[in-house]
Design a protein around this motif. Structure first.
Motif, PDB file in Angstrom:
ATOM      1  N   SER A   1     -20.864  10.544  -7.049  1.00 55.71           N
ATOM      2  CA  SER A   1     -21.711   9.364  -6.868  1.00 55.71           C
ATOM      3  C   SER A   1     -21.491   8.744  -5.489  1.00 55.71           C
ATOM      4  O   SER A   1     -22.449   8.367  -4.806  1.00 55.71           O
ATOM      5  N   LEU A   2     -20.242   8.652  -5.059  1.00 59.13           N
ATOM      6  CA  LEU A   2     -19.950   8.126  -3.720  1.00 59.13           C
ATOM      7  C   LEU A   2     -20.549   9.012  -2.637  1.00 59.13           C
ATOM      8  O   LEU A   2     -21.114   8.516  -1.660  1.00 59.13           O
ATOM      9  N   LEU A   3     -20.456  10.320  -2.810  1.00 62.20           N
ATOM     10  CA  LEU A   3     -21.041  11.245  -1.844  1.00 62.20           C
ATOM     11  C   LEU A   3     -22.551  11.058  -1.767  1.00 62.20           C
ATOM     12  O   LEU A   3     -23.125  11.020  -0.679  1.00 62.20           O
ATOM     13  N   ALA A   4     -23.199  10.918  -2.912  1.00 63.55           N
ATOM     14  CA  ALA A   4     -24.648  10.713  -2.934  1.00 63.55           C
ATOM     15  C   ALA A   4     -25.028   9.417  -2.224  1.00 63.55           C
ATOM     16  O   ALA A   4     -25.990   9.385  -1.448  1.00 63.55           O
ATOM     17  N   ILE A   5     -24.277   8.361  -2.453  1.00 69.51           N
ATOM     18  CA  ILE A   5     -24.558   7.077  -1.800  1.00 69.51           C
ATOM     19  C   ILE A   5     -24.386   7.187  -0.293  1.00 69.51           C
ATOM     20  O   ILE A   5     -25.221   6.707   0.479  1.00 69.51           O
ATOM     21  N   ILE A   6     -23.325   7.846   0.135  1.00 67.79           N
ATOM     22  CA  ILE A   6     -23.083   8.010   1.571  1.00 67.79           C
ATOM     23  C   ILE A   6     -24.201   8.821   2.217  1.00 67.79           C
ATOM     24  O   ILE A   6     -24.726   8.449   3.271  1.00 67.79           O
ATOM     25  N   LEU A   7     -24.583   9.927   1.600  1.00 67.86           N
ATOM     26  CA  LEU A   7     -25.635  10.766   2.177  1.00 67.86           C
ATOM     27  C   LEU A   7     -26.981  10.053   2.210  1.00 67.86           C
ATOM     28  O   LEU A   7     -27.739  10.189   3.178  1.00 67.86           O
TER      29      LEU A   7
ATOM     30  N   SER B   1     -27.415   6.787   2.419  1.00 69.74           N
ATOM     31  CA  SER B   1     -27.367   5.730   3.429  1.00 69.74           C
ATOM     32  C   SER B   1     -27.509   6.309   4.827  1.00 69.74           C
ATOM     33  O   SER B   1     -28.158   5.721   5.686  1.00 69.74           O
ATOM     34  N   VAL B   2     -26.938   7.478   5.072  1.00 66.84           N
ATOM     35  CA  VAL B   2     -27.099   8.136   6.370  1.00 66.84           C
ATOM     36  C   VAL B   2     -28.552   8.507   6.598  1.00 66.84           C
ATOM     37  O   VAL B   2     -29.110   8.306   7.675  1.00 66.84           O
ATOM     38  N   LYS B   3     -29.194   9.012   5.560  1.00 70.93           N
ATOM     39  CA  LYS B   3     -30.601   9.422   5.665  1.00 70.93           C
ATOM     40  C   LYS B   3     -31.479   8.202   5.938  1.00 70.93           C
ATOM     41  O   LYS B   3     -32.349   8.249   6.809  1.00 70.93           O
ATOM     42  N   VAL B   4     -31.261   7.107   5.240  1.00 68.49           N
ATOM     43  CA  VAL B   4     -32.050   5.902   5.435  1.00 68.49           C
ATOM     44  C   VAL B   4     -31.777   5.318   6.817  1.00 68.49           C
ATOM     45  O   VAL B   4     -32.694   4.929   7.540  1.00 68.49           O
ATOM     46  N   TRP B   5     -30.489   5.257   7.212  1.00 66.78           N
ATOM     47  CA  TRP B   5     -30.125   4.703   8.522  1.00 66.78           C
ATOM     48  C   TRP B   5     -30.745   5.523   9.647  1.00 66.78           C
ATOM     49  O   TRP B   5     -31.207   4.984  10.640  1.00 66.78           O
ATOM     50  N   ARG B   6     -30.773   6.814   9.484  1.00 72.99           N
ATOM     51  CA  ARG B   6     -31.279   7.708  10.526  1.00 72.99           C
ATOM     52  C   ARG B   6     -32.793   7.561  10.713  1.00 72.99           C
ATOM     53  O   ARG B   6     -33.303   7.764  11.798  1.00 72.99           O
ATOM     54  N   HIS B   7     -33.533   7.206   9.667  1.00 72.96           N
ATOM     55  CA  HIS B   7     -34.996   7.160   9.720  1.00 72.96           C
ATOM     56  C   HIS B   7     -35.560   5.757   9.922  1.00 72.96           C
ATOM     57  O   HIS B   7     -36.757   5.562   9.820  1.00 72.96           O
ATOM     58  N   THR B   8     -34.722   4.772  10.186  1.00 76.60           N
ATOM     59  CA  THR B   8     -35.270   3.424  10.399  1.00 76.60           C
ATOM     60  C   THR B   8     -35.334   3.085  11.866  1.00 76.60           C
ATOM     61  O   THR B   8     -34.828   3.723  12.709  1.00 76.60           O
TER      62      THR B   8
ATOM     63  N   THR C   1     -21.202  13.569  15.089  1.00 76.30           N
ATOM     64  CA  THR C   1     -20.888  12.493  14.150  1.00 76.30           C
ATOM     65  C   THR C   1     -20.831  13.015  12.719  1.00 76.30           C
ATOM     66  O   THR C   1     -19.904  12.703  11.970  1.00 76.30           O
ATOM     67  N   MET C   2     -21.800  13.816  12.351  1.00 77.57           N
ATOM     68  CA  MET C   2     -21.826  14.376  10.999  1.00 77.57           C
ATOM     69  C   MET C   2     -20.659  15.343  10.784  1.00 77.57           C
ATOM     70  O   MET C   2     -20.085  15.397   9.699  1.00 77.57           O
ATOM     71  N   GLU C   3     -20.315  16.091  11.816  1.00 79.10           N
ATOM     72  CA  GLU C   3     -19.197  17.022  11.715  1.00 79.10           C
ATOM     73  C   GLU C   3     -17.884  16.280  11.509  1.00 79.10           C
ATOM     74  O   GLU C   3     -17.081  16.641  10.643  1.00 79.10           O
ATOM     75  N   ALA C   4     -17.661  15.235  12.299  1.00 82.24           N
ATOM     76  CA  ALA C   4     -16.442  14.446  12.160  1.00 82.24           C
ATOM     77  C   ALA C   4     -16.383  13.781  10.788  1.00 82.24           C
ATOM     78  O   ALA C   4     -15.329  13.775  10.125  1.00 82.24           O
ATOM     79  N   GLY C   5     -17.493  13.227  10.347  1.00 81.57           N
ATOM     80  CA  GLY C   5     -17.537  12.594   9.025  1.00 81.57           C
ATOM     81  C   GLY C   5     -17.288  13.583   7.908  1.00 81.57           C
ATOM     82  O   GLY C   5     -16.643  13.261   6.906  1.00 81.57           O
TER      83      GLY C   5
END
Length: 52
Positions: A37-43, A45-52, A11-15
């Motif tokens: 800024s968009l890259l930081a927001i995306i990264l 959100s992935v980090k938060v989504w992955r750890h919840t 998933t990360m590779e495709a993204g």
């Protein structure tokens, strides 16, 4: 380790590939600060989504 996280890795590779392509296209149209800024927001959100 990659075997345990294969789905996440793919998933990360495709993204990354899609993001690189569209980021390259937008480079001449959108200021670099906005793209970073968009890259930081995306990264984040992935980090938060992955750890919840």
């Amino acid at each position: 380790m990659p075997g345990r996280n294969r789905a996440f890795l793919l998933t990360m590779e495709a993204g990354s590939i899609v993001g690189s392509f569209f980021g390259g296209l937008m480079l001449g149209l959108v200021p670099g600060v906005v793209l970073l800024s968009l890259l930081a927001i995306i990264l984040m959100s992935v980090k938060v989504w992955r750890h919840t």
